[in-house]
Design an enzyme around this catalytic site. Structure first.
Site, PDB file in Angstrom:
ATOM      1  N   HIS A   1       0.805  -1.222   0.000  1.00  0.00           N
ATOM      2  CA  HIS A   1       0.000   0.000   0.000  1.00  0.00           C
ATOM      3  C   HIS A   1       0.844   1.280   0.000  1.00  0.00           C
ATOM      4  CE1 HIS A   1      -3.440  -2.455   2.113  1.00  0.00           C
ATOM      5  NE2 HIS A   1      -3.385  -2.663   0.815  1.00  0.00           N
TER       6      HIS A   1
HETATM    7  C1  LIG Z   1      -0.183  -7.270  -4.831  1.00  0.00           C
HETATM    8  C2  LIG Z   1      -1.046  -6.117  -4.418  1.00  0.00           C
HETATM    9  C3  LIG Z   1      -2.168  -6.362  -3.626  1.00  0.00           C
HETATM   10  C4  LIG Z   1      -2.984  -5.288  -3.236  1.00  0.00           C
HETATM   11  N1  LIG Z   1      -4.163  -5.554  -2.604  1.00  0.00           N
HETATM   12  C5  LIG Z   1      -5.036  -4.537  -2.384  1.00  0.00           C
HETATM   13  C6  LIG Z   1      -6.351  -4.788  -1.914  1.00  0.00           C
HETATM   14  O1  LIG Z   1      -6.770  -5.941  -1.743  1.00  0.00           O
HETATM   15  N2  LIG Z   1      -7.170  -3.726  -1.691  1.00  0.00           N
HETATM   16  C7  LIG Z   1      -6.747  -2.453  -1.879  1.00  0.00           C
HETATM   17  O2  LIG Z   1      -7.520  -1.526  -1.605  1.00  0.00           O
HETATM   18  N3  LIG Z   1      -5.514  -2.174  -2.342  1.00  0.00           N
HETATM   19  C8  LIG Z   1      -4.668  -3.190  -2.647  1.00  0.00           C
HETATM   20  N4  LIG Z   1      -3.460  -2.921  -3.203  1.00  0.00           N
HETATM   21  C9  LIG Z   1      -3.074  -1.508  -3.420  1.00  0.00           C
HETATM   22  C10 LIG Z   1      -3.843  -0.840  -4.558  1.00  0.00           C
HETATM   23  O3  LIG Z   1      -4.048  -1.717  -5.630  1.00  0.00           O
HETATM   24  C11 LIG Z   1      -3.067   0.415  -4.975  1.00  0.00           C
HETATM   25  O4  LIG Z   1      -3.005   1.306  -3.867  1.00  0.00           O
HETATM   26  C12 LIG Z   1      -3.672   1.172  -6.147  1.00  0.00           C
HETATM   27  O5  LIG Z   1      -3.951   0.306  -7.214  1.00  0.00           O
HETATM   28  C13 LIG Z   1      -2.718   2.286  -6.586  1.00  0.00           C
HETATM   29  O6  LIG Z   1      -3.221   2.913  -7.736  1.00  0.00           O
HETATM   30  P1  LIG Z   1      -2.318   3.893  -8.602  1.00  0.00           P
HETATM   31  O7  LIG Z   1      -3.170   4.373  -9.713  1.00  0.00           O
HETATM   32  O8  LIG Z   1      -1.672   4.871  -7.719  1.00  0.00           O
HETATM   33  O9  LIG Z   1      -1.122   2.972  -9.178  1.00  0.00           O
HETATM   34  P2  LIG Z   1      -1.205   1.695 -10.109  1.00  0.00           P
HETATM   35  O10 LIG Z   1      -2.554   1.092 -10.101  1.00  0.00           O
HETATM   36  O11 LIG Z   1      -0.060   0.827  -9.717  1.00  0.00           O
HETATM   37  O12 LIG Z   1      -0.987   2.273 -11.581  1.00  0.00           O
HETATM   38  C14 LIG Z   1       0.213   2.812 -12.055  1.00  0.00           C
HETATM   39  C15 LIG Z   1       0.300   2.442 -13.537  1.00  0.00           C
HETATM   40  O13 LIG Z   1       1.293   3.235 -14.175  1.00  0.00           O
HETATM   41  C16 LIG Z   1       2.030   2.416 -15.051  1.00  0.00           C
HETATM   42  N5  LIG Z   1       3.341   3.045 -15.238  1.00  0.00           N
HETATM   43  C17 LIG Z   1       4.311   3.194 -14.310  1.00  0.00           C
HETATM   44  N6  LIG Z   1       5.374   3.821 -14.846  1.00  0.00           N
HETATM   45  C18 LIG Z   1       5.058   4.086 -16.131  1.00  0.00           C
HETATM   46  C19 LIG Z   1       5.747   4.705 -17.196  1.00  0.00           C
HETATM   47  N7  LIG Z   1       6.993   5.179 -17.043  1.00  0.00           N
HETATM   48  N8  LIG Z   1       5.138   4.803 -18.399  1.00  0.00           N
HETATM   49  C20 LIG Z   1       3.873   4.329 -18.577  1.00  0.00           C
HETATM   50  N9  LIG Z   1       3.179   3.706 -17.589  1.00  0.00           N
HETATM   51  C21 LIG Z   1       3.771   3.590 -16.386  1.00  0.00           C
HETATM   52  C22 LIG Z   1       2.086   1.084 -14.331  1.00  0.00           C
HETATM   53  O14 LIG Z   1       2.439   0.034 -15.198  1.00  0.00           O
HETATM   54  C23 LIG Z   1       0.682   0.990 -13.768  1.00  0.00           C
HETATM   55  O15 LIG Z   1      -0.207   0.390 -14.671  1.00  0.00           O
HETATM   56  C24 LIG Z   1      -2.627  -3.959  -3.601  1.00  0.00           C
HETATM   57  C25 LIG Z   1      -1.511  -3.721  -4.392  1.00  0.00           C
HETATM   58  C26 LIG Z   1      -0.719  -4.789  -4.818  1.00  0.00           C
HETATM   59  C27 LIG Z   1       0.468  -4.511  -5.681  1.00  0.00           C
END
Ligand SMILES: Cc1cc2nc3c(=O)[nH]c(=O)nc-3n(C[C@H](O)[C@H](O)[C@H](O)COP(=O)(O)OP(=O)(O)OC[C@H]3O[C@@H](n4cnc5c(N)ncnc54)[C@H](O)[C@@H]3O)c2cc1C
Length: 521
Positions: free
Chosen positions: A459
């Site tokens: 997280h």
């Molecule tokens: C294994 C795991 C289990 C989890 N379980 C839970 C759960 O059960 N419940 C819950 O609430 N939360 C859970 N989480 C946390 C939750 O999923 C995250 O907090 C949330 O998805 C974050 O969203 P975000 O948009 O910030 O990042 P992300 O969803 O990680 O999105 C970032 C995106 O940017 C892309 N990216 C990165 N760098 C670049 C670049 N240079 N160029 C182009 N694209 C790029 C990545 O590939 C990714 O697709 C979990 C996370 C993980 C990893």
């Protein structure tokens, strides 16, 4: 000046939880380019709820690691982050929790206008869909009950209640309070990721372009205005212009990394790597917060555990009916607990799994068992993300500085003691055999257990914090300070980590961020 290959109103970097929400909302009226470094989310393990653990360390995981953590016996932890359409929402454990209302009120009282729980609740209600009372019903993100939880999970809820945790109604909205089943982002027995909820329904719009396998390496500027991005796809470098804004939604590690590679960050750190400084923002990469989790585990011989969940009959049942243990996310129930009296919100979450879990299932497992995870959900410790080098190919240096505040260790140890009390309560006795670990439970043994076994709950947040002070990276409209035309909208902008799991709060941040950009907040 750069020659641009194509032009859009908005270029969104990252098609994860936040990026999918942004692409959906902004492509309603504008030309939008969504660039995602990962590949399409086509693997079967992504859609089958119980299979998420198999995705870790594979091609859909960035596979970051922390630097050795002194308070965890110098262990370097694996930090999964989704690398696929849907980002981490395509590989996560699907638990849906809004966080504690006071989480958002803390953001607002730090001077961030419009981020109180009262304000954010409207966005939750807009994104949530399904039939569960209390949630929004018409939004795209399906929130569902566990399909057919193990009787052990029910017994865990009873055990938590026996130990003084208030019981939640089965259908109560999941705020970070009480004991009950987890609600999940699932639809018809399958994972319902942010890509399923927000991106797929918008894909046939002519003004939304989505590129996968597209790694953004730099934000480009005309003077102090972000003008586009440079990305590499299939070995070719392309420049895309944003006439409106560039929006970083690359997650808590890659958003600060991209800012720094583009000259926005702590000036001395950038200069040390030979990067020209565009804006000296000392807070970029600071304020990293994460939840640690550690498990207690007991043998259980009743046949209701998931050690043989991947049997042929279960596979067939799932294939034909989308029912049975394959629809489980593993963590079927949870309970929040205040480890001391007088706290405004719980500081510990217990997560129950009818299975043998060691270090989040990544260690070798054996035999029927159940496990109770203890997570520190309001940590005080703060870490940082820095650059290893100016080369995009180098992973960021991730140092969460877990348990560097003494209070955090003490709270986690109090939590583990309470977890053993719950696991050994009468309600679980029909299912409970010998304790597997921790083998001893004196104070020193529990401290040792935490140091040796605690792992990330995945997280990470906070590395491009919103605020109005010197160390803030974005303002409360999520605009990067000291430059124009650039925002960060993802888990990195969160000032203090939510008390529960972070996906739903990230979706809500993105829903409000999109409304701020579109001018309809
Ligand atoms: C294994 C795991 C289990 C989890 N379980 C839970 C759960 O059960 N419940 C819950 O609430 N939360 C859970 N989480 C946390 C939750 O999923 C995250 O907090 C949330 O998805 C974050 O969203 P975000 O948009 O910030 O990042 P992300 O969803 O990680 O999105 C970032 C995106 O940017 C892309 N990216 C990165 N760098 C670049 C670049 N240079 N160029 C182009 N694209 C790029 C990545 O590939 C990714 O697709 C979990 C996370 C993980 C990893």
């Amino acid at each position: 000046m750069y020659r641009f290959m194509s032009e859009y109103d908005y270029v969104v970097v990252g098609g994860g939880s936040a990026g999918c929400v942004l692409a959906n909302r902004l492509s309603g009226e504008h030309e939008v380019l969504l660039l995602e470094a990962g590949e399409p989310d086509e693997a079967r393990e992504i859609s089958v709820p119980i299979a998420w653990v198999e995705l870790l360390r594979g091609e859909y995981d960035w596979g970051f690691r922390t630097v050795p953590q002194p308070e965890l016996h110098d262990r370097s932890l694996h930090l999964a982050q989704g690398k696929a359409v849907g980002g981490s929402s395509s590989i996560n454990a699907q638990i849906y929790e809004r966080g504690h209302p006071s989480d958002f009120d803390r953001w607002a009282s730090a001077g961030n206008e419009g981020w109180s729980y009262e304000s954010v609740r409207e966005y939750y209600e807009r994104i949530e869909g399904g039939e569960l009372p209390g949630y929004g019903t018409d939004g795209p993100q399906r929130v569902a009950e566990q399909d057919g939880p193990s009787p052990l999970s029910e017994a865990f809820v009873d055990a938590a209640v026996e130990c003084g945790v208030p019981r939640l109604d089965r259908s109560e909205v999941r705020h970070a309070e009480g004991a009950g089943y987890t609600h999940v982002t699932q639809k018809n027995g399958k994972r319902h990721s942010a890509a399923d909820a927000f991106l797929r329904p918008a894909l046939d719009r002519p003004n939304l372009s989505v590129e996968t396998g597209a790694e953004v390496r730099e934000v480009l500027f005309d003077g102090t205005r972000a003008s586009g991005v440079r990305y590499v796809q299939d070995g070719e470098t392309t420049r895309a212009r944003a006439t409106g804004e560039v929006i970083l939604a690359a997650g808590a590690f890659n958003s600060p990394k991209l800012l720094m590679l583009s000259g926005v960050g702590p000036a001395d750190h950038l200069r040390a790597h030979g990067i020209e400084v565009r804006a000296d923002l000392p807070g970029v990469g600071r304020n990293l917060q994460d939840h640690l989790i550690t498990w207690v585990c007991y043998e259980s011989g009743t046949g209701d555990t998931y050690d043989d969940a991947d049997s042929w009959p279960n596979a067939l049942r799932y294939l034909l009916l989308k029912r049975g243990p394959f629809t489980s996310n593993g963590g079927e129930a949870r309970a929040y607990w205040r480890s001391e009296s007088g706290l405004e919100a719980p500081d510990v979450q217990f997560l129950f799994a009818p299975a043998h879990i060691e270090r989040n299932g990544l260690a070798e497992t054996s035999g029927p068992a159940f496990s109770v995870g203890t997570s520190l959900v309001r940590p005080e410790s703060r870490g940082r993300v820095t650059l290893q080098s100016a080369d995009y190919a180098a992973d960021p240096v991730v140092d969460p500085q877990y348990l560097t505040r003494d209070d955090d260790l003490e709270t986690l140890v109090r939590g583990v003691r309470k977890a053993t009390e719950i696991a050994e309560a009468d309600a679980l006795s029909p299912y409970r055999g010998d304790r597997i670990f921790p083998s001893e439970r004196g104070e020193e043994a529990l401290v040792e257990h935490v140091r040796e076994n605690a792992v990330t709950y995945y997280h990470p947040v906070g590395t491009c914090r919103m605020g109005a002070d010197e160390m803030a990276v974005v303002d409360d409209r999520l605009r990067v300070r000291d430059v124009d035309g650039l925002r960060v909208v993802d888990a990195s902008v969160v000032p203090t980590i939510p008390t529960g799991n972070t996906n739903a709060p990230t979706l809500a941040v993105a829903a409000r961020g999109a409304a701020l950009i579109a001018g309809d907040d």
